[in-house]
Design a protein around this motif. Structure first.
Motif, PDB file in Angstrom:
ATOM      1  N   ILE A 150      45.789  39.729  31.393  1.00 52.57           N
ATOM      2  CA  ILE A 150      46.364  38.764  30.824  1.00 52.57           C
ATOM      3  C   ILE A 150      46.564  37.304  31.519  1.00 52.57           C
ATOM      4  N   VAL A 151      46.990  38.102  33.375  1.00 52.10           N
ATOM      5  CA  VAL A 151      47.019  36.595  34.200  1.00 52.10           C
ATOM      6  C   VAL A 151      46.087  36.267  34.159  1.00 52.10           C
ATOM      7  N   GLU A 152      44.939  36.602  34.788  1.00 49.15           N
ATOM      8  CA  GLU A 152      43.167  36.333  35.042  1.00 49.15           C
ATOM      9  C   GLU A 152      43.169  35.204  34.183  1.00 49.15           C
ATOM     10  N   LYS A 153      43.522  35.656  33.008  1.00 49.86           N
ATOM     11  CA  LYS A 153      43.098  34.734  31.198  1.00 49.86           C
ATOM     12  C   LYS A 153      43.718  33.167  31.624  1.00 49.86           C
ATOM     13  N   LEU A 154      45.190  33.136  32.001  1.00 51.74           N
ATOM     14  CA  LEU A 154      45.735  32.627  31.427  1.00 51.74           C
ATOM     15  C   LEU A 154      45.601  31.323  32.600  1.00 51.74           C
ATOM     16  N   LEU A 155      44.930  32.188  34.487  1.00 48.57           N
ATOM     17  CA  LEU A 155      44.838  31.468  35.212  1.00 48.57           C
ATOM     18  C   LEU A 155      43.616  30.575  35.285  1.00 48.57           C
TER      19      LEU A 155
END
Length: 316
Positions: A150-155
């Motif tokens: 989720i963090v990678e998608k957000l970034l």
């Protein structure tokens, strides 16, 4: 000898001490005076860089659209403020864990950062998997593999929208270089390096968290005058800036009127009931731009759409 007349010995003593009190006072004052460090006044801050403020506003506007691809609910994004902090001050205020994505933004030098509040990450994970966006307790543990995805998608979304926002004023190339979850071991800058920090509050149903954008002052210093728009702008630069400004979407709302109801009356409302507003039909309506009252107008229609006609400005 008259008792009021000074003797030669007393006169000599006065002459010896004359001026020493003034000299003593000057020494005391010198100890209180600190030299002014002119360099300390030369820090870049966003309030003096109009182009940087434009980038911030464009990024915030684009995020409201871009983050929908990651979140199920539509987020509310508010700009909390812009500050100038040392790298050591910034990292000391961050919780563990938090997600710090660092990247290069060519032609600028240094490491830029996007920082995600762990509360926001936990809320989004819960939101994506059908749970409520309730606040989570930060337990000081590492993120799971699902949370890191989720963090990678957000970034990815944050980087794409940031690069697009920057390109409204100049050509840039954003290159991600890493993600760190422990701010205590983050080594992307020296402790005394100063950063321009934009803080946003992202609200979901049930809670809120922050997103920070950190820009190295030293990295953008060579482009300070260009970003401030004071020197080195060609007519093409101005036209590009004007085009970017005119494309920024503005939220327009119309206030029809007001009415006061008791809680009991509100509870009894049903389909078909009429609420009578306190405003007269002859009074002009209020028109708001981004929540700020700007115009007065009258209601009407255009073809098959409702419309309003501006009849004057609001001067407050």
């Amino acid at each position: 000898m008259d008792e009021h007349t000074l003797s030669q010995e007393e006169i000599n003593l006065l002459l010896q001490t004359l001026g020493k009190e003034e000299e003593k006072r000057e020494v005391t004052l010198e100890k209180r005076i600190q030299p002014l460090d002119i360099n300390a006044l030369e820090h870049i801050y966003a309030g003096r860089i109009a182009s940087l403020e434009l980038v911030f506003e464009r990024w915030i506007t684009n995020l409201k659209r871009g983050l929908i691809s990651v979140m199920v609910s539509v987020p509310t994004i508010l700009k909390e403020g812009v500050s100038s902090l040392k790298f050591s001050e910034l990292t000391s205020k961050l919780p563990f864990p938090c997600a710090v994505g660092y990247f290069n933004l060519y032609p600028f030098k240094g490491n830029f950062m996007v920082i995600l509040d762990p509360k926001l990450i936990y809320m989004i994970v819960s939101n994506v998997f059908g749970g409520s966006a309730k606040p989570y307790k930060i337990e000081g543990k590492e993120f799971t593999k699902v949370e890191m995805r989720i963090v990678e998608k957000l970034l990815k979304v944050l980087y794409a929208e940031l690069q697009e926002a920057w390109r409204t004023i100049m050509d840039v190339n954003l290159v991600p270089t890493g993600i760190e979850t422990n701010p205590a071991i983050l080594m992307v800058a020296r402790p005394r390096d100063r950063y321009i920090v934009l803080k946003l509050t992202v609200s979901l149903e049930g809670g809120e968290g922050f997103i920070m954008l950190a820009i190295p002052e030293e990295g953008i210093a060579p482009y300070k005058e260009k970003l401030k728009g004071l020197l080195g702008r060609s007519p093409d630069d101005y036209e590009k800036l004007i085009r970017a400004i005119t494309k920024v979407p503005i939220h327009v709302s119309v206030k029809l009127g007001e009415a006061k109801l008791s809680l009991g009356k509100l509870y009894e409302l049903k389909v078909g009931d009429t609420i009578i507003l306190e405003n007269s039909t002859e009074e002009p309506i209020e028109i708001y731009l981004e929540g700020v009252k700007k115009f007065l107008g009258v209601l009407g229609h255009s073809k098959d759409k409702k419309a309003f006609k501006v009849i004057g400005d609001v001067k407050e």
